[in-house]
Design a protein around this motif. Structure first.
Motif, PDB file in Angstrom:
ATOM      1  N   ARG A  58       0.837  -1.203   0.000  1.00 44.97           N
ATOM      2  CA  ARG A  58       0.000   0.000   0.000  1.00 44.97           C
ATOM      3  C   ARG A  58       0.869   1.249   0.000  1.00 44.97           C
ATOM      4  N   ARG A  59       0.444   2.242  -0.734  1.00 47.20           N
ATOM      5  CA  ARG A  59       1.159   3.518  -0.766  1.00 47.20           C
ATOM      6  C   ARG A  59       0.606   4.389   0.352  1.00 47.20           C
ATOM      7  N   ASP A  60       1.074   4.147   1.566  1.00 47.38           N
ATOM      8  CA  ASP A  60       0.573   4.862   2.723  1.00 47.38           C
ATOM      9  C   ASP A  60       1.715   5.664   3.333  1.00 47.38           C
ATOM     10  N   ARG A  61       1.514   6.949   3.521  1.00 46.28           N
ATOM     11  CA  ARG A  61       2.578   7.807   4.044  1.00 46.28           C
ATOM     12  C   ARG A  61       2.897   7.492   5.496  1.00 46.28           C
ATOM     13  N   ARG A  62       2.029   6.743   6.177  1.00 43.32           N
ATOM     14  CA  ARG A  62       2.283   6.381   7.574  1.00 43.32           C
ATOM     15  C   ARG A  62       3.260   5.215   7.693  1.00 43.32           C
ATOM     16  N   LEU A  63       3.542   4.537   6.584  1.00 42.89           N
ATOM     17  CA  LEU A  63       4.510   3.441   6.581  1.00 42.89           C
ATOM     18  C   LEU A  63       5.904   3.985   6.291  1.00 42.89           C
ATOM     19  N   THR A  64       6.879   3.626   7.132  1.00 42.01           N
ATOM     20  CA  THR A  64       8.256   4.061   6.889  1.00 42.01           C
ATOM     21  C   THR A  64       8.902   3.133   5.864  1.00 42.01           C
ATOM     22  N   ASP A  65      10.103   3.476   5.442  1.00 37.59           N
ATOM     23  CA  ASP A  65      10.829   2.651   4.477  1.00 37.59           C
ATOM     24  C   ASP A  65      11.179   1.282   5.065  1.00 37.59           C
ATOM     25  N   GLU A  66      11.290   1.209   6.382  1.00 39.47           N
ATOM     26  CA  GLU A  66      11.620  -0.062   7.050  1.00 39.47           C
ATOM     27  C   GLU A  66      10.393  -0.930   7.265  1.00 39.47           C
ATOM     28  N   GLY A  67       9.208  -0.441   6.910  1.00 40.28           N
ATOM     29  CA  GLY A  67       7.988  -1.221   7.070  1.00 40.28           C
ATOM     30  C   GLY A  67       7.347  -1.071   8.436  1.00 40.28           C
ATOM     31  N   VAL A  68       7.600   0.053   9.092  1.00 43.39           N
ATOM     32  CA  VAL A  68       6.991   0.327  10.395  1.00 43.39           C
ATOM     33  C   VAL A  68       5.839   1.304  10.194  1.00 43.39           C
ATOM     34  N   LEU A  69       4.672   0.948  10.716  1.00 40.70           N
ATOM     35  CA  LEU A  69       3.499   1.809  10.626  1.00 40.70           C
ATOM     36  C   LEU A  69       3.501   2.738  11.834  1.00 40.70           C
ATOM     37  N   VAL A  70       3.420   4.037  11.592  1.00 42.23           N
ATOM     38  CA  VAL A  70       3.419   5.030  12.665  1.00 42.23           C
ATOM     39  C   VAL A  70       2.084   5.756  12.640  1.00 42.23           C
ATOM     40  N   LEU A  71       1.318   5.624  13.730  1.00 39.46           N
ATOM     41  CA  LEU A  71       0.015   6.278  13.837  1.00 39.46           C
ATOM     42  C   LEU A  71       0.075   7.305  14.958  1.00 39.46           C
ATOM     43  N   ASN A  72      -0.324   8.542  14.652  1.00 36.21           N
ATOM     44  CA  ASN A  72      -0.391   9.601  15.661  1.00 36.21           C
ATOM     45  C   ASN A  72      -1.848   9.862  15.979  1.00 36.21           C
ATOM     46  N   ALA A  73      -2.197   9.802  17.259  1.00 39.53           N
ATOM     47  CA  ALA A  73      -3.575  10.044  17.683  1.00 39.53           C
ATOM     48  C   ALA A  73      -3.580  11.159  18.712  1.00 39.53           C
ATOM     49  N   GLN A  74      -4.249  12.257  18.361  1.00 38.53           N
ATOM     50  CA  GLN A  74      -4.368  13.371  19.302  1.00 38.53           C
ATOM     51  C   GLN A  74      -5.723  14.043  19.174  1.00 38.53           C
ATOM     52  N   ARG A  75      -6.704  13.268  18.736  1.00 38.60           N
ATOM     53  CA  ARG A  75      -8.039  13.796  18.508  1.00 38.60           C
ATOM     54  C   ARG A  75      -8.744  14.148  19.811  1.00 38.60           C
ATOM     55  N   PHE A  76      -8.451  13.385  20.870  1.00 39.77           N
ATOM     56  CA  PHE A  76      -9.151  13.560  22.141  1.00 39.77           C
ATOM     57  C   PHE A  76      -8.240  14.201  23.174  1.00 39.77           C
ATOM     58  N   ARG A  77      -8.832  14.625  24.294  1.00 40.32           N
ATOM     59  CA  ARG A  77      -8.064  15.310  25.327  1.00 40.32           C
ATOM     60  C   ARG A  77      -7.455  14.368  26.348  1.00 40.32           C
ATOM     61  N   THR A  78      -7.886  13.102  26.346  1.00 40.50           N
ATOM     62  CA  THR A  78      -7.338  12.169  27.333  1.00 40.50           C
ATOM     63  C   THR A  78      -6.438  11.147  26.659  1.00 40.50           C
ATOM     64  N   GLN A  79      -5.465  10.695  27.426  1.00 42.41           N
ATOM     65  CA  GLN A  79      -4.503   9.716  26.933  1.00 42.41           C
ATOM     66  C   GLN A  79      -5.183   8.400  26.573  1.00 42.41           C
ATOM     67  N   ASP A  80      -6.118   7.967  27.428  1.00 37.93           N
ATOM     68  CA  ASP A  80      -6.796   6.684  27.200  1.00 37.93           C
ATOM     69  C   ASP A  80      -7.592   6.678  25.901  1.00 37.93           C
ATOM     70  N   ARG A  81      -8.326   7.765  25.645  1.00 36.34           N
ATOM     71  CA  ARG A  81      -9.140   7.806  24.422  1.00 36.34           C
ATOM     72  C   ARG A  81      -8.258   7.901  23.179  1.00 36.34           C
ATOM     73  N   ASN A  82      -7.148   8.624  23.269  1.00 35.22           N
ATOM     74  CA  ASN A  82      -6.220   8.704  22.137  1.00 35.22           C
ATOM     75  C   ASN A  82      -5.561   7.351  21.889  1.00 35.22           C
ATOM     76  N   ARG A  83      -5.247   6.643  22.958  1.00 37.81           N
ATOM     77  CA  ARG A  83      -4.655   5.312  22.835  1.00 37.81           C
ATOM     78  C   ARG A  83      -5.634   4.357  22.152  1.00 37.81           C
ATOM     79  N   GLU A  84      -6.881   4.426  22.585  1.00 36.58           N
ATOM     80  CA  GLU A  84      -7.932   3.594  21.988  1.00 36.58           C
ATOM     81  C   GLU A  84      -8.138   3.950  20.513  1.00 36.58           C
ATOM     82  N   ASP A  85      -8.099   5.245  20.209  1.00 34.31           N
ATOM     83  CA  ASP A  85      -8.270   5.718  18.832  1.00 34.31           C
ATOM     84  C   ASP A  85      -7.143   5.197  17.944  1.00 34.31           C
TER      85      ASP A  85
END
Length: 139
Positions: free
Chosen positions: A60-87
């Motif tokens: 897949r041509r996904d910008r969240r995938l690094t060249d090494e094949g690591v998927l990096v997801l950033n979640a900061q939609r919510f104000r709490t750590q738990d909800r962002n972790r779940e997201d």
């Protein structure tokens, strides 16, 4: 354990979570508390993923995938750590579920002789209509 499908799950040891400060709303609290989550999952090196699924995810041509094949997801939609972790975990599940779908192989077909003839007839007809629109000034 992160459940993807009834026969597919990812152990928590394969997920790397880092908590960082989030941008955006949050008032004074935003400068003090690390609520945003950066979730990393090594797609290329995960023993939990079957090989065909791994290949589809890496293709897949996904910008969240690094060249090494690591998927990096950033979640900061919510104000709490738990909800962002779940997201972030929900988005990881959605990414992998999208790779579970095996695309149907395309069967190459040729246009029929009748469809070729219809196309040529239509081209001739539209050409005649356009030719009829010209204004003759030499008569």
């Amino acid at each position: 354990m992160l459940e993807i499908a009834p026969d597919l799950s990812i152990p928590d040891e394969e997920l790397t979570e880092r908590f960082v400060r989030a941008s955006g709303p949050g008032g004074q609290n935003v400068n003090k508390v690390a609520t945003a989550v950066e979730l990393r999952f090594d797609v290329a090196g995960s023993p939990s993923l079957p090989e065909p699924l791994r290949a589809r995810l890496l293709a897949r041509r996904d910008r969240r995938l690094t060249d090494e094949g690591v998927l990096v997801l950033n979640a900061q939609r919510f104000r709490t750590q738990d909800r962002n972790r779940e997201d972030a975990r929900d988005r990881l599940v959605a990414f992998i579920v999208a790779g579970l779908h095996v695309p149907k192989a395309r069967v190459a077909t040729k246009p029929t002789r009748a469809s070729k003839q219809r196309r040529l007839d239509e081209k001739k007809r539209s050409g005649t209509i356009k030719r009829g629109r010209t204004v003759r000034t030499w008569d």
